[in-house]
Design a protein around this motif. Sequence first.
Motif, short mmCIF file in Angstrom:
data_model
loop_
_atom_site.label_atom_id
_atom_site.label_comp_id
_atom_site.label_asym_id
_atom_site.label_seq_id
_atom_site.Cartn_x
_atom_site.Cartn_y
_atom_site.Cartn_z
N GLN A 26 -3.22 3.05 7.07
CA GLN A 26 -4.55 3.09 7.65
C GLN A 26 -5.53 3.75 6.70
O GLN A 26 -5.18 4.66 5.95
CB GLN A 26 -4.54 3.87 8.97
CG GLN A 26 -3.75 3.17 10.07
CD GLN A 26 -3.89 3.90 11.40
OE1 GLN A 26 -4.90 4.52 11.68
NE2 GLN A 26 -2.86 3.81 12.24
N THR A 31 -8.85 -1.28 5.72
CA THR A 31 -9.57 -2.11 6.68
C THR A 31 -10.49 -3.09 5.96
O THR A 31 -10.59 -4.27 6.35
CB THR A 31 -10.40 -1.23 7.63
OG1 THR A 31 -9.52 -0.36 8.34
CG2 THR A 31 -11.17 -2.07 8.63
N SER A 35 -9.88 -7.10 6.26
CA SER A 35 -10.90 -7.90 6.93
C SER A 35 -11.44 -8.99 6.02
O SER A 35 -11.74 -10.10 6.47
CB SER A 35 -12.04 -6.99 7.40
OG SER A 35 -11.57 -6.06 8.36
N TRP A 268 -5.49 3.20 14.73
CA TRP A 268 -6.70 2.46 14.38
C TRP A 268 -7.15 1.55 15.51
O TRP A 268 -8.34 1.46 15.82
CB TRP A 268 -6.44 1.65 13.11
CG TRP A 268 -7.60 0.83 12.66
CD1 TRP A 268 -8.72 1.26 11.99
CD2 TRP A 268 -7.78 -0.58 12.83
NE1 TRP A 268 -9.57 0.22 11.73
CE2 TRP A 268 -9.01 -0.93 12.25
CE3 TRP A 268 -7.02 -1.58 13.44
CZ2 TRP A 268 -9.50 -2.23 12.25
CZ3 TRP A 268 -7.49 -2.87 13.43
CH2 TRP A 268 -8.72 -3.20 12.84
#
Length: 385
Positions: A26, A31, A35, A268
């Motif tokens: 994490q 992220t 993404s 998350w």
Amino acid sequence: MTLPIPTPPHHPGQVLVVTNDFPPRQGGIETFVRSLCDELPDVVVFTARMPAAAEYDAALPFPVVRDRTPMLLPTARVTRSAVRVMREYGAEQVVFGAAAPLGLMGPALREAGARRIVALTHGHETWWAGTPGTRQALRRIGDAADTLTSVSGWCEKQIAPALSPGAAARMRRLTPGVDTSRFFPDCGGEQVRKGLGLEGVPVVACVSRLVARKGQDTLIQGWPRVLAVVPEAVLLIVGGGPDRARLEELARRTGVAHAVRFTGAVPWADIPPYVDAADVFAMPCRTRRFGLEPEALGIVTLEASAVGKPVVVGDSGGAPDTVKHGETGYLVDPYNPVATALRITELLTDPARARAMGEAGRAWVRTQWTWARSGRLLRELLDVH
């Protein structure tokens, strides 16, 4: 040790993402990279080994090849492995999830057939740019890539002088987006408040890793000023990290331990309701280590805006890009607890102003900070459609 790589059919335009920063680990860069993978038409990820990776990878809609080591470095062996993955999957474009140091593999991947190379920069490349030895390495990374990206205007200004004129001219701003299908008003805050016994209580939340740069101690030091005006206010500190014991002791010494709640680490996937539980989001992040440790951007601030919360943010690095001062929230001196507390108190005692700032922030994020927008730019830089 030979990587177990299946031989798939060739897909023209397939993109190889080479990164140390990938789930299930994490973090903000993790992220960001994950993404962006969703915005690419055909992608294969080459990344490091990490716990619980097999189960995570099995659920993804694209292949992931894990190296045998827990951290990729641009060694000869890892470079050969990256070249092999690129050739096995017929990839013609390469994205380095973080330019430094993996972008040093750029020349070898170019020689192996990479048609376009994009290297993403975040925050740590700013200190590479300011240190003599790493500055030269960053220059080589820039020359090997078609484009180096930056997450904020501040980061670009720090990195560009370390690059050759040509590489600096090719830099582009590629910001992270906010998933507004996860971060939106009323996404579970009431349940969090109920579970924590905070129903009907004014709440200020800081959602971040507990490290000195994030400025949770500034909030604690300023909390007596908040309580003097709003006696029932609670500071909700969400997240885990090495600074927790120091922060808890600071709350006791400051006399506000009864008004500061620590949740510990939160998965998350469960973060949005904790943001939604707040009346105000505050993270007075600051620059440390003589300028070598800044806040590159601060995506959590934008996530709070997406949930419709007014934000109070420290003036560090690229963090000012995440707030429209006086419109979506306030930018504050992160070394001034009194000034920070004053802004928080203003918002807690003026719900109409707080609500208007939250609504303005959500509208801004929904139009200017989307993953679709970031994905379009990355596809343009890679020349894929």
